[in-house]
Design a protein around this motif. Structure first.
Motif, PDB file in Angstrom:
ATOM      1  N   ILE A  55     -93.275   2.205 -10.529  1.00 16.39           N
ATOM      2  CA  ILE A  55     -93.628   1.563  -9.250  1.00 16.39           C
ATOM      3  C   ILE A  55     -92.789   0.294  -9.059  1.00 16.39           C
ATOM      4  O   ILE A  55     -92.271   0.031  -7.978  1.00 16.39           O
ATOM      5  CB  ILE A  55     -95.142   1.218  -9.203  1.00 16.39           C
ATOM      6  CG1 ILE A  55     -95.987   2.480  -9.037  1.00 16.39           C
ATOM      7  CG2 ILE A  55     -95.452   0.214  -8.097  1.00 16.39           C
ATOM      8  CD1 ILE A  55     -96.037   3.037  -7.619  1.00 16.39           C
ATOM      9  N   GLU A  56     -92.638  -0.479 -10.149  1.00 16.78           N
ATOM     10  CA  GLU A  56     -91.841  -1.709 -10.053  1.00 16.78           C
ATOM     11  C   GLU A  56     -90.408  -1.414  -9.612  1.00 16.78           C
ATOM     12  O   GLU A  56     -89.780  -2.216  -8.923  1.00 16.78           O
ATOM     13  CB  GLU A  56     -91.828  -2.432 -11.414  1.00 16.78           C
ATOM     14  CG  GLU A  56     -93.126  -3.144 -11.712  1.00 16.78           C
ATOM     15  CD  GLU A  56     -93.248  -3.582 -13.180  1.00 16.78           C
ATOM     16  OE1 GLU A  56     -94.226  -4.271 -13.485  1.00 16.78           O
ATOM     17  OE2 GLU A  56     -92.384  -3.222 -14.010  1.00 16.78           O
ATOM     18  N   SER A  57     -89.917  -0.237 -10.005  1.00 11.11           N
ATOM     19  CA  SER A  57     -88.506   0.095  -9.709  1.00 11.11           C
ATOM     20  C   SER A  57     -88.316   0.691  -8.310  1.00 11.11           C
ATOM     21  O   SER A  57     -87.189   0.835  -7.848  1.00 11.11           O
ATOM     22  CB  SER A  57     -87.986   1.089 -10.754  1.00 11.11           C
ATOM     23  OG  SER A  57     -88.589   2.367 -10.543  1.00 11.11           O
ATOM     24  N   GLN A  58     -89.397   1.044  -7.641  1.00  8.43           N
ATOM     25  CA  GLN A  58     -89.282   1.772  -6.361  1.00  8.43           C
ATOM     26  C   GLN A  58     -89.358   0.810  -5.178  1.00  8.43           C
ATOM     27  O   GLN A  58     -90.355   0.738  -4.460  1.00  8.43           O
ATOM     28  CB  GLN A  58     -90.394   2.839  -6.265  1.00  8.43           C
ATOM     29  CG  GLN A  58     -90.338   3.881  -7.358  1.00  8.43           C
ATOM     30  CD  GLN A  58     -89.036   4.668  -7.340  1.00  8.43           C
ATOM     31  OE1 GLN A  58     -88.620   5.184  -6.310  1.00  8.43           O
ATOM     32  NE2 GLN A  58     -88.383   4.757  -8.500  1.00  8.43           N
ATOM     33  N   ARG A  59     -88.278   0.073  -4.995  1.00  8.89           N
ATOM     34  CA  ARG A  59     -88.285  -1.007  -3.991  1.00  8.89           C
ATOM     35  C   ARG A  59     -88.028  -0.510  -2.581  1.00  8.89           C
ATOM     36  O   ARG A  59     -88.142  -1.267  -1.629  1.00  8.89           O
ATOM     37  CB  ARG A  59     -87.225  -2.046  -4.358  1.00  8.89           C
ATOM     38  CG  ARG A  59     -87.456  -2.622  -5.741  1.00  8.89           C
ATOM     39  CD  ARG A  59     -86.869  -4.002  -5.924  1.00  8.89           C
ATOM     40  NE  ARG A  59     -87.241  -4.475  -7.257  1.00  8.89           N
ATOM     41  CZ  ARG A  59     -86.441  -4.391  -8.308  1.00  8.89           C
ATOM     42  NH1 ARG A  59     -85.239  -3.906  -8.184  1.00  8.89           N
ATOM     43  NH2 ARG A  59     -86.855  -4.815  -9.499  1.00  8.89           N
ATOM     44  N   GLN A  60     -87.647   0.766  -2.450  1.00  3.39           N
ATOM     45  CA  GLN A  60     -87.259   1.274  -1.128  1.00  3.39           C
ATOM     46  C   GLN A  60     -88.474   1.655  -0.278  1.00  3.39           C
ATOM     47  O   GLN A  60     -88.328   1.997   0.890  1.00  3.39           O
ATOM     48  CB  GLN A  60     -86.309   2.475  -1.274  1.00  3.39           C
ATOM     49  CG  GLN A  60     -86.934   3.765  -1.803  1.00  3.39           C
ATOM     50  CD  GLN A  60     -87.124   3.812  -3.321  1.00  3.39           C
ATOM     51  OE1 GLN A  60     -87.328   2.779  -3.953  1.00  3.39           O
ATOM     52  NE2 GLN A  60     -87.106   4.995  -3.882  1.00  3.39           N
ATOM     53  N   HIS A  61     -89.685   1.621  -0.851  1.00  2.00           N
ATOM     54  CA  HIS A  61     -90.890   1.990  -0.105  1.00  2.00           C
ATOM     55  C   HIS A  61     -91.925   0.866  -0.196  1.00  2.00           C
ATOM     56  O   HIS A  61     -91.868   0.031  -1.090  1.00  2.00           O
ATOM     57  CB  HIS A  61     -91.526   3.267  -0.691  1.00  2.00           C
ATOM     58  CG  HIS A  61     -90.625   4.460  -0.633  1.00  2.00           C
ATOM     59  ND1 HIS A  61     -90.180   5.000   0.540  1.00  2.00           N
ATOM     60  CD2 HIS A  61     -90.091   5.219  -1.626  1.00  2.00           C
ATOM     61  CE1 HIS A  61     -89.402   6.040   0.288  1.00  2.00           C
ATOM     62  NE2 HIS A  61     -89.316   6.194  -1.022  1.00  2.00           N
ATOM     63  N   ALA A  62     -92.893   0.905   0.744  1.00  6.51           N
ATOM     64  CA  ALA A  62     -94.064   0.023   0.652  1.00  6.51           C
ATOM     65  C   ALA A  62     -95.191   0.868   0.059  1.00  6.51           C
ATOM     66  O   ALA A  62     -95.453   1.976   0.539  1.00  6.51           O
ATOM     67  CB  ALA A  62     -94.447  -0.491   2.031  1.00  6.51           C
ATOM     68  N   TRP A  63     -95.860   0.351  -0.963  1.00  2.00           N
ATOM     69  CA  TRP A  63     -96.797   1.165  -1.741  1.00  2.00           C
ATOM     70  C   TRP A  63     -98.233   0.684  -1.644  1.00  2.00           C
ATOM     71  O   TRP A  63     -98.499  -0.517  -1.585  1.00  2.00           O
ATOM     72  CB  TRP A  63     -96.414   1.131  -3.226  1.00  2.00           C
ATOM     73  CG  TRP A  63     -95.139   1.824  -3.529  1.00  2.00           C
ATOM     74  CD1 TRP A  63     -93.899   1.257  -3.629  1.00  2.00           C
ATOM     75  CD2 TRP A  63     -94.956   3.223  -3.771  1.00  2.00           C
ATOM     76  NE1 TRP A  63     -92.969   2.222  -3.921  1.00  2.00           N
ATOM     77  CE2 TRP A  63     -93.589   3.439  -4.010  1.00  2.00           C
ATOM     78  CE3 TRP A  63     -95.828   4.323  -3.806  1.00  2.00           C
ATOM     79  CZ2 TRP A  63     -93.066   4.692  -4.275  1.00  2.00           C
ATOM     80  CZ3 TRP A  63     -95.291   5.577  -4.076  1.00  2.00           C
ATOM     81  CH2 TRP A  63     -93.929   5.750  -4.308  1.00  2.00           C
ATOM     82  N   LYS A  64     -99.129   1.670  -1.703  1.00  6.38           N
ATOM     83  CA  LYS A  64    -100.524   1.407  -2.040  1.00  6.38           C
ATOM     84  C   LYS A  64    -100.839   2.288  -3.246  1.00  6.38           C
ATOM     85  O   LYS A  64    -100.434   3.465  -3.265  1.00  6.38           O
ATOM     86  CB  LYS A  64    -101.449   1.788  -0.898  1.00  6.38           C
ATOM     87  CG  LYS A  64    -101.452   0.787   0.233  1.00  6.38           C
ATOM     88  CD  LYS A  64    -102.566   1.109   1.217  1.00  6.38           C
ATOM     89  CE  LYS A  64    -102.725  -0.031   2.199  1.00  6.38           C
ATOM     90  NZ  LYS A  64    -104.071  -0.127   2.722  1.00  6.38           N
ATOM     91  N   VAL A  65    -101.540   1.749  -4.214  1.00  7.31           N
ATOM     92  CA  VAL A  65    -101.889   2.511  -5.410  1.00  7.31           C
ATOM     93  C   VAL A  65    -103.407   2.514  -5.550  1.00  7.31           C
ATOM     94  O   VAL A  65    -104.055   1.479  -5.358  1.00  7.31           O
ATOM     95  CB  VAL A  65    -101.247   1.877  -6.673  1.00  7.31           C
ATOM     96  CG1 VAL A  65    -101.783   2.523  -7.941  1.00  7.31           C
ATOM     97  CG2 VAL A  65     -99.731   1.995  -6.624  1.00  7.31           C
ATOM     98  N   LEU A  66    -103.950   3.687  -5.841  1.00  7.00           N
ATOM     99  CA  LEU A  66    -105.379   3.778  -6.197  1.00  7.00           C
ATOM    100  C   LEU A  66    -105.480   4.442  -7.565  1.00  7.00           C
ATOM    101  O   LEU A  66    -104.955   5.543  -7.767  1.00  7.00           O
ATOM    102  CB  LEU A  66    -106.143   4.598  -5.143  1.00  7.00           C
ATOM    103  CG  LEU A  66    -107.604   4.928  -5.462  1.00  7.00           C
ATOM    104  CD1 LEU A  66    -108.448   3.661  -5.626  1.00  7.00           C
ATOM    105  CD2 LEU A  66    -108.222   5.801  -4.362  1.00  7.00           C
TER     106      LEU A  66
END
Ligand code: SF4
Ligand code: SF4
Length: 290
Positions: free
Chosen positions: A47-58
């Motif tokens: 997740i830290e490496s995936q800067r190209q998207h805006a994330w929500k995590v559950l």
């Protein structure tokens, strides 16, 4: 792109023994717990490496995650990730709460479920109030067991009114709810209906597999927790290629998480951007200091 990911690693143990739960009293070997930890650390780094998207995590563990230090550490780390808007976790709230102070609390949300046979209601409510005062978005949940009705009503009465109390219909249950029980559950949780009936879903468009997906400890991606076909793997550099619009292959969609994605457009007026956090509009949290 805005993406939501539901992470469920190998963890299956819980420190509680709820009668209605298949995960009560499961234990794991040290090797299994180590595998769970390694899987979560790998997911967090991804997740830290995936800067190209805006994330929500559950985080939706089979068992209880927050009694394990590596879940608390992962959540602290995830809340610092720039491209992550929100990290939410399902929990029985039995853990201590001091670690919360290290989180960016405006990015943290908890689904805190109270289990009357396992926990003290006063202690639980004090923890919820502390979270609320710290600016963490928190909703409280209970299972709609008819024998719990009194405890559910007391919980609603004693919680601050701005904290949403949801009720999940007991599935399976020994008998149908009586009209009076239904009336009382609906009066406490205006969205109780969402978990009460099976939702016919085959052939209907659903956001899962496009903007929402599940990930397991190996990184395998599935649309949701109920469609078991693997559609990709996040550790494959081409993982994004598997995301596209899809319809549901299942006859019914059964739980809140699934139905919420199936009917997300119609629920937008109710939950706004906080569907994954299960926070209806109008249930507020004070702004945190960080
Ligand atoms: S707290 Fe949740 S996971 Fe643990 S036994 Fe109860 S229902 Fe199951
Ligand atoms: S409708 Fe429910 S079961 Fe079907 S794909 Fe969507 S979330 Fe999964």
């Amino acid at each position: 792109m805005n993406l939501s990911v539901l992470y469920r690693g190998p963890l299956t143990s819980c420190n509680y023994s709820c009668e209605y739960c298949p995960f009560a009293k499961r234990t794991e070997t040290k090797a299994q717990l180590r595998r769970d930890q390694q899987s979560l650390v790998r997911f967090t780094r991804w997740i830290e490496s995936q800067r190209q998207h805006a994330w929500k995590v559950l985080l939706t563990p089979w068992g209880e995650a927050l009694v394990r230090a590596w879940y608390r550490d992962a959540i602290v780390a995830l809340t610092q990730v720039r491209q992550l808007e929100s990290v939410a976790v399902q929990t029985n709230l039995s853990c201590g709460l001091d670690w919360i102070e290290d989180c960016r609390r405006n990015r943290l949300a908890l689904w805190a479920t109270f289990h009357p046979t396992e926990a003290d209601a006063g202690v639980f409510r004090r923890k919820v109030r502390r979270l609320h005062n710290l600016g963490v978005r928190v909703c409280v949940g209970m299972v709609g067991v008819p024998e719990f009705l009194e405890a559910i009503m007391t919980m609603r009465r004693e919680l601050p009114p701005e904290i949403y109390l949801w009720i999940n219909a007991q599935q399976p249950r020994a008998r149908p709810y009586t009209p009076d029980e239904l009336k009382q559950f609906r009066a406490i949780d205006p969205h109780f209906e969402l978990t009460l009936k099976r939702q016919p879903s085959r052939g209907l468009p659903c956001r899962t597999g496009k903007s929402v997906f599940c990930v397991d400890g190996r990184g395998d991606m599935r649309r949701c927790h109920f469609v078991h076909r693997v559609i990709g793997n996040i550790y494959d550099p081409t993982w994004e290629h598997c995301l596209h619009p899809r319809s549901c292959p299942n006859r019914f969609c059964d739980c809140f998480l699934g139905k919420a994605q199936l009917t997300a457009d119609s629920l937008h007026e109710v939950f706004g951007e906080n569907l994954l956090e299960r926070l209806p509009l109008g249930f507020s949290t004070p702004r945190p200091s960080r």
